[in-house]
Design a protein around this motif. Structure first.
Motif, PDB file in Angstrom:
ATOM      1  N   CYS A 121       0.848  -1.196   0.000  1.00 45.31           N
ATOM      2  CA  CYS A 121       0.000   0.000   0.000  1.00 45.31           C
ATOM      3  C   CYS A 121       0.882   1.245   0.000  1.00 45.31           C
ATOM      4  CB  CYS A 121      -0.912   0.033   1.223  1.00 45.31           C
ATOM      5  SG  CYS A 121      -1.863  -1.474   1.489  1.00 45.31           S
ATOM      6  N   ILE A 122       0.468   2.274  -0.733  1.00 44.09           N
ATOM      7  CA  ILE A 122       1.188   3.545  -0.723  1.00 44.09           C
ATOM      8  C   ILE A 122       0.972   4.216   0.626  1.00 44.09           C
ATOM      9  CG2 ILE A 122       1.315   5.849  -1.730  1.00 44.09           C
ATOM     10  CD1 ILE A 122       0.674   4.665  -4.418  1.00 44.09           C
ATOM     11  N   HIS A 123       2.062   4.446   1.344  1.00 44.16           N
ATOM     12  CA  HIS A 123       1.989   5.053   2.673  1.00 44.16           C
ATOM     13  C   HIS A 123       2.317   6.546   2.610  1.00 44.16           C
ATOM     14  CE1 HIS A 123       2.350   5.492   7.000  1.00 44.16           C
ATOM     15  NE2 HIS A 123       3.571   5.977   6.849  1.00 44.16           N
ATOM     16  N   ASN A 124       3.388   6.897   1.908  1.00 43.86           N
ATOM     17  CA  ASN A 124       3.790   8.288   1.751  1.00 43.86           C
ATOM     18  C   ASN A 124       3.555   8.688   0.299  1.00 43.86           C
ATOM     19  OD1 ASN A 124       5.389  10.685   1.266  1.00 43.86           O
ATOM     20  ND2 ASN A 124       6.457  10.281   3.186  1.00 43.86           N
ATOM     21  N   ILE A 125       2.511   9.458   0.065  1.00 41.87           N
ATOM     22  CA  ILE A 125       2.111   9.797  -1.304  1.00 41.87           C
ATOM     23  C   ILE A 125       3.177  10.628  -2.003  1.00 41.87           C
ATOM     24  CG2 ILE A 125       0.416  11.084  -2.663  1.00 41.87           C
ATOM     25  CD1 ILE A 125      -1.704  10.241  -0.647  1.00 41.87           C
ATOM     26  N   GLU A 126       3.751  11.602  -1.314  1.00 39.64           N
ATOM     27  CA  GLU A 126       4.730  12.484  -1.936  1.00 39.64           C
ATOM     28  C   GLU A 126       5.976  11.722  -2.362  1.00 39.64           C
ATOM     29  OE1 GLU A 126       7.246  16.548  -0.808  1.00 39.64           O
ATOM     30  OE2 GLU A 126       5.427  16.018   0.305  1.00 39.64           O
ATOM     31  N   GLU A 127       6.494  10.881  -1.497  1.00 40.45           N
ATOM     32  CA  GLU A 127       7.693  10.109  -1.834  1.00 40.45           C
ATOM     33  C   GLU A 127       7.402   9.071  -2.904  1.00 40.45           C
ATOM     34  OE1 GLU A 127      11.698   8.753  -1.618  1.00 40.45           O
ATOM     35  OE2 GLU A 127      10.646  10.624  -1.167  1.00 40.45           O
ATOM     36  N   ALA A 128       6.236   8.456  -2.836  1.00 38.15           N
ATOM     37  CA  ALA A 128       5.867   7.470  -3.860  1.00 38.15           C
ATOM     38  C   ALA A 128       5.753   8.134  -5.227  1.00 38.15           C
ATOM     39  CB  ALA A 128       4.551   6.790  -3.488  1.00 38.15           C
ATOM     40  N   ALA A 129       5.193   9.339  -5.281  1.00 41.80           N
ATOM     41  CA  ALA A 129       5.083  10.059  -6.550  1.00 41.80           C
ATOM     42  C   ALA A 129       6.463  10.384  -7.100  1.00 41.80           C
ATOM     43  CB  ALA A 129       4.261  11.330  -6.365  1.00 41.80           C
ATOM     44  N   ARG A 130       7.386  10.740  -6.247  1.00 39.95           N
ATOM     45  CA  ARG A 130       8.747  11.055  -6.697  1.00 39.95           C
ATOM     46  C   ARG A 130       9.422   9.818  -7.297  1.00 39.95           C
ATOM     47  NH1 ARG A 130      14.039  10.837  -5.219  1.00 39.95           N
ATOM     48  NH2 ARG A 130      13.562   9.537  -3.394  1.00 39.95           N
ATOM     49  N   LEU A 131       9.305   8.675  -6.614  1.00 47.13           N
ATOM     50  CA  LEU A 131       9.951   7.451  -7.097  1.00 47.13           C
ATOM     51  C   LEU A 131       9.299   6.944  -8.381  1.00 47.13           C
ATOM     52  CD1 LEU A 131      10.560   5.511  -3.757  1.00 47.13           C
ATOM     53  CD2 LEU A 131      12.191   6.841  -5.098  1.00 47.13           C
ATOM     54  N   ILE A 132       7.980   6.999  -8.448  1.00 48.40           N
ATOM     55  CA  ILE A 132       7.305   6.555  -9.671  1.00 48.40           C
ATOM     56  C   ILE A 132       7.664   7.474 -10.831  1.00 48.40           C
ATOM     57  CG2 ILE A 132       5.054   6.217 -10.766  1.00 48.40           C
ATOM     58  CD1 ILE A 132       3.978   5.321  -8.063  1.00 48.40           C
ATOM     59  N   GLY A 133       7.797   8.774 -10.553  1.00 46.69           N
ATOM     60  CA  GLY A 133       8.231   9.698 -11.583  1.00 46.69           C
ATOM     61  C   GLY A 133       9.621   9.358 -12.108  1.00 46.69           C
ATOM     62  N   LEU A 134      10.540   9.014 -11.214  1.00 46.66           N
ATOM     63  CA  LEU A 134      11.879   8.591 -11.636  1.00 46.66           C
ATOM     64  C   LEU A 134      11.817   7.318 -12.467  1.00 46.66           C
ATOM     65  CD1 LEU A 134      13.947   9.198  -8.356  1.00 46.66           C
ATOM     66  CD2 LEU A 134      14.025  10.539 -10.465  1.00 46.66           C
ATOM     67  N   LEU A 135      10.939   6.407 -12.069  1.00 49.00           N
ATOM     68  CA  LEU A 135      10.790   5.151 -12.801  1.00 49.00           C
ATOM     69  C   LEU A 135      10.264   5.407 -14.215  1.00 49.00           C
ATOM     70  CD1 LEU A 135      10.983   2.053 -12.573  1.00 49.00           C
ATOM     71  CD2 LEU A 135       8.632   2.052 -11.739  1.00 49.00           C
ATOM     72  N   ILE A 136       9.274   6.275 -14.340  1.00 47.67           N
ATOM     73  CA  ILE A 136       8.720   6.603 -15.651  1.00 47.67           C
ATOM     74  C   ILE A 136       9.774   7.282 -16.521  1.00 47.67           C
ATOM     75  CG2 ILE A 136       7.015   8.023 -16.854  1.00 47.67           C
ATOM     76  CD1 ILE A 136       5.829   5.533 -15.616  1.00 47.67           C
ATOM     77  N   ASP A 137      10.565   8.174 -15.934  1.00 51.82           N
ATOM     78  CA  ASP A 137      11.620   8.845 -16.696  1.00 51.82           C
ATOM     79  C   ASP A 137      12.636   7.843 -17.232  1.00 51.82           C
ATOM     80  OD1 ASP A 137      10.433  11.270 -16.227  1.00 51.82           O
ATOM     81  OD2 ASP A 137      11.730  11.804 -14.543  1.00 51.82           O
ATOM     82  N   THR A 138      12.985   6.865 -16.423  1.00 48.58           N
ATOM     83  CA  THR A 138      13.947   5.851 -16.864  1.00 48.58           C
ATOM     84  C   THR A 138      13.376   5.004 -17.990  1.00 48.58           C
ATOM     85  OG1 THR A 138      14.886   5.767 -14.628  1.00 48.58           O
ATOM     86  CG2 THR A 138      15.394   3.930 -16.101  1.00 48.58           C
ATOM     87  N   LEU A 139      12.106   4.608 -17.870  1.00 43.19           N
ATOM     88  CA  LEU A 139      11.479   3.829 -18.941  1.00 43.19           C
ATOM     89  C   LEU A 139      11.366   4.642 -20.225  1.00 43.19           C
ATOM     90  CD1 LEU A 139       8.583   2.059 -16.968  1.00 43.19           C
ATOM     91  CD2 LEU A 139      10.834   1.141 -17.530  1.00 43.19           C
ATOM     92  N   SER A 140      11.135   5.954 -20.084  1.00 43.00           N
ATOM     93  CA  SER A 140      10.970   6.804 -21.260  1.00 43.00           C
ATOM     94  C   SER A 140      12.252   6.934 -22.059  1.00 43.00           C
ATOM     95  CB  SER A 140      10.487   8.197 -20.834  1.00 43.00           C
ATOM     96  OG  SER A 140       9.229   8.123 -20.187  1.00 43.00           O
ATOM     97  N   GLU A 141      13.397   6.715 -21.426  1.00 47.81           N
ATOM     98  CA  GLU A 141      14.670   6.826 -22.133  1.00 47.81           C
ATOM     99  C   GLU A 141      14.791   5.814 -23.264  1.00 47.81           C
ATOM    100  OE1 GLU A 141      17.589   6.356 -19.143  1.00 47.81           O
ATOM    101  OE2 GLU A 141      17.204   8.296 -18.169  1.00 47.81           O
ATOM    102  N   ALA A 142      14.040   4.729 -23.190  1.00 46.65           N
ATOM    103  CA  ALA A 142      14.107   3.708 -24.234  1.00 46.65           C
ATOM    104  C   ALA A 142      13.182   4.000 -25.398  1.00 46.65           C
ATOM    105  CB  ALA A 142      13.771   2.337 -23.631  1.00 46.65           C
ATOM    106  N   LEU A 143      12.406   5.091 -25.330  1.00 44.58           N
ATOM    107  CA  LEU A 143      11.450   5.424 -26.375  1.00 44.58           C
ATOM    108  C   LEU A 143      11.996   6.537 -27.260  1.00 44.58           C
ATOM    109  CD1 LEU A 143       8.179   5.493 -24.221  1.00 44.58           C
ATOM    110  CD2 LEU A 143       9.027   3.605 -25.630  1.00 44.58           C
ATOM    111  N   PRO A 144      11.556   6.603 -28.501  1.00 47.40           N
ATOM    112  CA  PRO A 144      11.944   7.712 -29.375  1.00 47.40           C
ATOM    113  C   PRO A 144      11.423   9.035 -28.825  1.00 47.40           C
ATOM    114  CG  PRO A 144      11.001   5.901 -30.643  1.00 47.40           C
ATOM    115  CD  PRO A 144      10.744   5.588 -29.206  1.00 47.40           C
ATOM    116  N   PRO A 145      12.015  10.171 -29.257  1.00 46.74           N
ATOM    117  CA  PRO A 145      11.605  11.474 -28.707  1.00 46.74           C
ATOM    118  C   PRO A 145      10.141  11.805 -28.943  1.00 46.74           C
ATOM    119  CG  PRO A 145      13.687  11.653 -29.898  1.00 46.74           C
ATOM    120  CD  PRO A 145      13.162  10.279 -30.172  1.00 46.74           C
TER     121      PRO A 145
END
Length: 498
Positions: A78-102
């Motif tokens: 369960c998501i306990h800390n919304i702010e920190e979870a949003a930051r980590l998920i944002g980092l995860l999405i940014d990393t996945l986006s690096e494999a996509l064309p611009p």
């Protein structure tokens, strides 16, 4: 006139051939463009993400996978800390986006959930077909389904509805359409979760990150569906995933889900136990000790020692290997005993003849399967079926990211949008572009993942364990589960020191 008709026929055939060829070229160009899915699994230890495409026959083809330690922002799924979870998920999405064309952007995600409050409830829909009965139609089956869709549970959200078990006049019917009866029943399994958990999820992903939640998938159901064989799910088995913060138990009979239980126990409990050794440890150091040196083997020499340097690098501590193993062994045995007790108390001890299929990070603990072997019951190590992912995917990658690959297999709506770029910008890029690699070279490049270890050791890979037939007597009324629980007591519970 005949010559002109022949010419027109040839011209028409040529146009059809051109259209077919043009369509083939378009499909080849668009393959993977409108067919990219993004999934995130909310684990108690790691956030895991995957962007993948699918082949024409529905096999998952990973493009990029990544994981990030969750720290304490996610507890027991369960998501306990919304702010920190949003930051980590944002980092995860940014990393996945690096494999996509611009020109491609991640706009929607599927979320895998396996939280403590998740549960399966049986919902029975029924209808009367008159005193003389009549033939069941497709409209009758849809009426039963509509009744399920209107079900409400205060404070809970329905995440999924399984396929039903039908009974016509009390008799089991696998396909009741076309059968004459007077009374028709359908038993559904509804996967429920607390409403506030979904609220936190929507606040984190949609409100803060601006991503569309394309679906929330129960991770245990997706994993079991991608792991169990037809024989196992048909004859009866239990899929058990011992993860970082929870342990899920999904029981299958007749190819359908019969029950789902989530225990608030997992690898984090083992880690916290190790913080109470004679040399006290920080939780981060205890996690390193568990993964790097831990084992369930309690027959090691008491003189064998471990030298562990703290993650800060400022201090080195010495531990006795036997003491470390004893702590790990005791806690994992407790988890296993709880799993077997729940199966027995729920009345499914005789309904799982194909045994238990194990998965999850805790099962990578050294000597885990050797411990199971001592109990003489049927089990096997779970792994994704080869009809779930593309043959070009390395088995090691499929094993490491089995959860998100299983989730991607259930995705139906693409999560990547494509922005049409002006022709001038494309022509400018082609002036400096390098030669296009061959398909095989491109595939190798896509699968050449580089993962940040975040000072976390990677789990030890375990050789696949074959299915082991039971060697115990089945004559007792408690079934083989009762036999195993009894063996737990005889094998381990006599040592007061444990």
């Amino acid at each position: 006139l005949l010559n002109r008709s022949s010419d027109l026929k040839q011209t028409s055939q040529g146009l059809h051939a051109y259209k077919a060829s043009n369509q083939s070229v378009k499909e080849e160009m668009n393959e993977g463009r409108d067919n990219k899915y993004v999934v995130i699994n909310l684990g108690s230890t790691y956030l895991t993400g995957l962007v993948a495409s699918k082949t024409f026959d529905g096999l998952v083809m990973p493009i990029k996978a990544h994981y990030i330690p969750t720290g304490s922002c996610i507890r027991q799924g369960c998501i306990h800390n919304i702010e920190e979870a949003a930051r980590l998920i944002g980092l995860l999405i940014d990393t996945l986006s690096e494999a996509l064309p611009p020109e491609e952007t991640i706009t929607g995600v599927y979320v895998g959930l396996e939280c403590r409050s998740m549960q399966a409830e049986t919902f029975r829909a029924q209808m009367s077909l008159g005193p003389e009965g009549r033939v069941v139609t497709q409209d009758d089956l849809q009426t039963l389904r509509d009744e399920v869709n209107e079900a409400e549970y205060p404070g809970m959200r329905i995440l999924a509805v399984t396929d039903p078990r039908y009974h016509a006049d009390g008799r089991r019917e696998y396909t009741p359409r076309g059968v004459r009866c007077q009374h028709l029943e359908a038993d559904y399994q509804l996967i429920l979760v607390r409403q506030n958990i979904i609220a936190n999820l929507e606040e984190t992903i949609h409100a803060r990150l601006g991503l569309k939640i394309l679906g929330i998938i129960p991770t245990p159901i997706a994993e079991a569906g991608a792991t169990l064989t037809t024989e196992e799910s048909a004859l009866g088995c239990a899929y058990v995933n011992i993860g970082g913060g929870t342990t899920s138990i999904a029981i299958y009979q007749e190819r359908l889900l019969s029950a789902l239980y989530i225990l608030p126990l997992g690898g984090i409990n083992v880690t916290r136990d190790l913080t109470h050794l004679n040399n006290r440890l920080m939780e981060s150091d205890a996690e390193v000790l568990k993964v790097r040196y831990g084992s369930m083997n309690t027959s090691v020499s008491r003189g064998e020692q471990i030298q562990l340097t703290s993650t800060s690098g400022q201090e080195t501590k010495t531990f006795v290997q036997h003491d470390v193993n004893r702590y790990i062994n005791a806690r994992i045995r407790e988890i296993l005993k709880n799993v077997l007790s729940i199966i027995a108390e729920a009345g499914f001890e005789d309904a799982v003849p194909k045994g238990l299929i194990f998965a999850g990070g805790v099962t990578h603990t050294r000597y885990f399967y050797e411990t199971l072997h001592k109990l003489h019951f049927e089990y096997r190590e779970g792994s994704l079926r080869r009809d779930v992912y593309d043959d070009r995917v390395a088995p090691e990658l499929a094993a490491q990211y089995s959860s998100v690959i299983a989730l991607a297999s259930r995705a139906t709506e693409p999560g990547v949008t494509f922005e049409v770029r002006p022709l001038e910008s494309i022509l400018q890029e082609t002036e400096h572009v390098e030669p296009t690699p061959s398909p095989s070279t491109r595939l190798e490049a896509e699968l050449d993942y580089t993962f940040e270890d975040h000072d976390e050791p990677s789990p030890r890979e375990v050789e696949p364990t074959p299915l082991r037939p039971s060697k115990t007597s089945r004559s007792r009324s408690g079934g083989w589960v009762g036999e195993v629980i009894h063996k737990f007591s005889n094998l381990f519970d006599t040592d007061e020191e444990d």
